[in-house]
Write a protein that holds these residues in place. Structure first.
Motif, PDB file in Angstrom:
ATOM      1  N   LEU A 174     -51.285 -18.395 -10.308  1.00 25.42           N
ATOM      2  CA  LEU A 174     -51.944 -18.253  -9.009  1.00 25.42           C
ATOM      3  C   LEU A 174     -50.918 -18.052  -7.901  1.00 25.42           C
ATOM      4  N   ILE A 175     -49.747 -18.660  -8.030  1.00 24.09           N
ATOM      5  CA  ILE A 175     -48.679 -18.444  -7.045  1.00 24.09           C
ATOM      6  C   ILE A 175     -48.253 -16.982  -7.026  1.00 24.09           C
ATOM      7  N   LEU A 176     -48.073 -16.387  -8.206  1.00 23.20           N
ATOM      8  CA  LEU A 176     -47.683 -14.982  -8.267  1.00 23.20           C
ATOM      9  C   LEU A 176     -48.747 -14.071  -7.667  1.00 23.20           C
ATOM     10  N   VAL A 177     -50.006 -14.374  -7.906  1.00 19.18           N
ATOM     11  CA  VAL A 177     -51.089 -13.564  -7.344  1.00 19.18           C
ATOM     12  C   VAL A 177     -51.112 -13.690  -5.826  1.00 19.18           C
ATOM     13  N   TYR A 178     -50.920 -14.890  -5.304  1.00 17.33           N
ATOM     14  CA  TYR A 178     -50.892 -15.084  -3.850  1.00 17.33           C
ATOM     15  C   TYR A 178     -49.726 -14.326  -3.214  1.00 17.33           C
ATOM     16  N   ILE A 179     -48.590 -14.319  -3.888  1.00 15.58           N
ATOM     17  CA  ILE A 179     -47.435 -13.583  -3.353  1.00 15.58           C
ATOM     18  C   ILE A 179     -47.738 -12.096  -3.286  1.00 15.58           C
ATOM     19  N   ALA A 180     -48.282 -11.547  -4.360  1.00 15.16           N
ATOM     20  CA  ALA A 180     -48.628 -10.120  -4.364  1.00 15.16           C
ATOM     21  C   ALA A 180     -49.708  -9.806  -3.335  1.00 15.16           C
ATOM     22  N   TYR A 181     -50.622 -10.729  -3.129  1.00 22.79           N
ATOM     23  CA  TYR A 181     -51.709 -10.535  -2.156  1.00 22.79           C
ATOM     24  C   TYR A 181     -51.185 -10.534  -0.715  1.00 22.79           C
ATOM     25  N   LEU A 183     -47.869  -9.956   0.306  1.00 26.48           N
ATOM     26  CA  LEU A 183     -46.685  -9.153   0.589  1.00 26.48           C
ATOM     27  C   LEU A 183     -46.947  -7.948   1.506  1.00 26.48           C
ATOM     28  N   PRO A 184     -48.020  -7.176   1.339  1.00 35.91           N
ATOM     29  CA  PRO A 184     -48.191  -6.002   2.214  1.00 35.91           C
ATOM     30  C   PRO A 184     -48.199  -6.343   3.701  1.00 35.91           C
ATOM     31  N   PHE A 185     -48.956  -7.344   4.104  1.00 33.27           N
ATOM     32  CA  PHE A 185     -48.979  -7.715   5.514  1.00 33.27           C
ATOM     33  C   PHE A 185     -47.637  -8.273   5.965  1.00 33.27           C
TER      34      PHE A 185
END
Length: 310
Positions: A174-181, A183-185
Motif C-alpha cells: 500500500l505504501i508503494l501504491v500511495y507513492i505512485a499515486y 508522485l505526479p502532483f
C-alpha cells in the motif's frame, strides 16, 4: 533708442491654472469613488469569509460535541450540549472497535509513503527543472498527464499487478501504491518551485567542487523547504483520507487503515449503530489532520506564494 518691454503672458481662461484645478477636482472625484467601491468589496469579501468559516467550523464543533454524548442524547437532542464528558465513548472506539490498530497502520502507511513521495518527487522535479536533456519535456508532461488520469480506471489492472507481485493485503504494498499515486502532483508542484530558486547558489557549489547529489541534498533541498512542506501537507491530507485504494487492495482486518476502520465501526452494529463511538472515532481521525495544518499553516502559505512573489 527705445527698449520695448515684453509684457508677462496673460493667463488664458481654461489654461494651466484651470487645467490644474480640473485635474485636482478629477483626482478627488476619482479617489472618492474607488474608495467607496473598495470598502463595499471589503465588507462583502469579509462577509463571505465569515459565512464560509461558519459552514466549516460548525460541523467540526458539532462532531466533537457529539463524541462526548450518549446514543440516546444524540438521537433525542442532537443539537444540545452534552450533559457530561462521556470519555468511555473514546475508550470504546479506541479499544473495542480496534481504532488503535487502524491508527497505527495508517501512521505506518502514510508516514512511509510521504517520505518516499517527497524524496523521489523532489529528485525528479529538480532534474526536470534544472537540467536540459532529450525527452525532458516529454517526461514532464508524462507526470503532468498522471494528474488527469482517473484512479478508478487503474483499479482492476492495479489489483492484478499487486496480486502477481504478492503485495496484496500488505502495508508495504500500500505504501508503494500511495507513492505512485502522489508522485505526479508532487513532481508538478516541485518542478515549478525549483525553477524559482536562484541558480547562482548551485553554480557556486559546483565550482567549489561539490557533486550534483551533494549540491541537491545540502544546498538546493534546504532552500526548497517551504515547497516541500506545502506539497507534503497536501499529500498527507490525500493519503490520510484515502479510502478507495485500501478498500480494493487491502481487505485483511489486521492491515486495514483508519478510513476502513470508520466504515467498519459504522456497520459493525447492524441496525443498532454505535453513534457515540462512531463520532469519537471520527474525531480521532480528524485531529492529526487539523493539528498538521495548524502547525504548518505559515509554511503552507509561504510555499504556495513563493513562486508568485519571485
Amino acid at each position: 533708442m527705445k527698449t520695448t518691454e515684453t509684457p508677462p503672458p496673460a493667463v488664458r481662461p481654461g489654461g494651466d491654472r484651470g487645467s490644474d484645478q480640473a485635474a485636482h477636482a478629477g483626482a478627488g472625484r476619482s479617489g472618492r469613488k474607488p474608495g467607496g467601491e473598495g470598502a463595499a468589496l471589503n465588507v462583502f469579501s469579509h462577509g463571505v469569509l465569515v459565512i464560509w468559516a461558519i459552514m466549516v467550523v460548525l460541523p467540526l464543533l458539532w462532531a466533537v460535541m457529539t463524541s462526548f454524548k450518549t446514543d440516546d442524547a444524540i438521537l433525542s437532542s442532537p443539537w444540545s450540549l452534552p450533559d457530561g464528558l462521556h470519555l468511555e465513548n473514546w475508550g470504546r472506539a479506541w479499544s473495542q472497535a480496534h481504532m488503535s490498530d487502524y491508527f497505527l497502520n495508517t501512521i505506518i502507511v502514510v508516514g512511509g509513503s510521504l517520505v518516499g513521495t517527497l524524496v523521489l518527487g523532489s529528485m525528479a522535479a529538480y532534474v526536470l527543472a534544472r537540467f536540459e536533456f532529450p525527452g525532458n519535456r516529454f517526461v514532464y508532461y508524462l507526470f503532468l498527464g498522471g494528474n488527469s488520469f482517473p484512479i478508478m480506471l487503474a483499479l482492476v489492472p492495479l489489483f492484478y499487478v499487486m496480486s502477481n507481485l504478492s503485495l496484496l493485503n500488505t502495508l508495504h504494498g500500500l505504501i508503494l501504491v500511495y507513492i505512485a499515486y502522489s508522485l505526479p502532483f508532487t513532481v508538478f508542484f516541485l518542478t515549478a518551485f525549483f525553477r524559482t530558486l536562484p541558480s547562482s547558489v548551485a553554480e557556486a557549489a559546483l565550482i567549489d567542487g561539490a557533486s550534483h547529489s551533494r549540491t541537491f541534498f545540502q544546498v538546493m533541498l534546504p532552500m526548497a523547504r517551504p515547497g516541500l512542506i506545502s506539497v507534503g501537507i497536501f499529500n498527507f491530507l490525500g493519503q490520510w483520507n484515502q479510502y478507495m485504494l485500501p478498500t480494493v487492495l487491502n481487505t485483511e482486518p489486521e492491515t486495514k487503515v483508519l478510513s476502513q476502520g470508520l466504515v467498519e465501526l459504522a456497520t459493525s452494529q447492524g441496525y443498532k449503530g454505535d453513534w457515540s463511538g462512531l463520532f469519537a472515532g471520527l474525531v480521532m481521525a480528524m485531529l492529526p489532520v487539523l493539528g498538521a495544518y495548524i502547525v504548518f499553516q505559515r509554511q503552507v502559505v509561504s510555499g504556495l506564494t513563493a513562486g508568485a512573489l519571485k
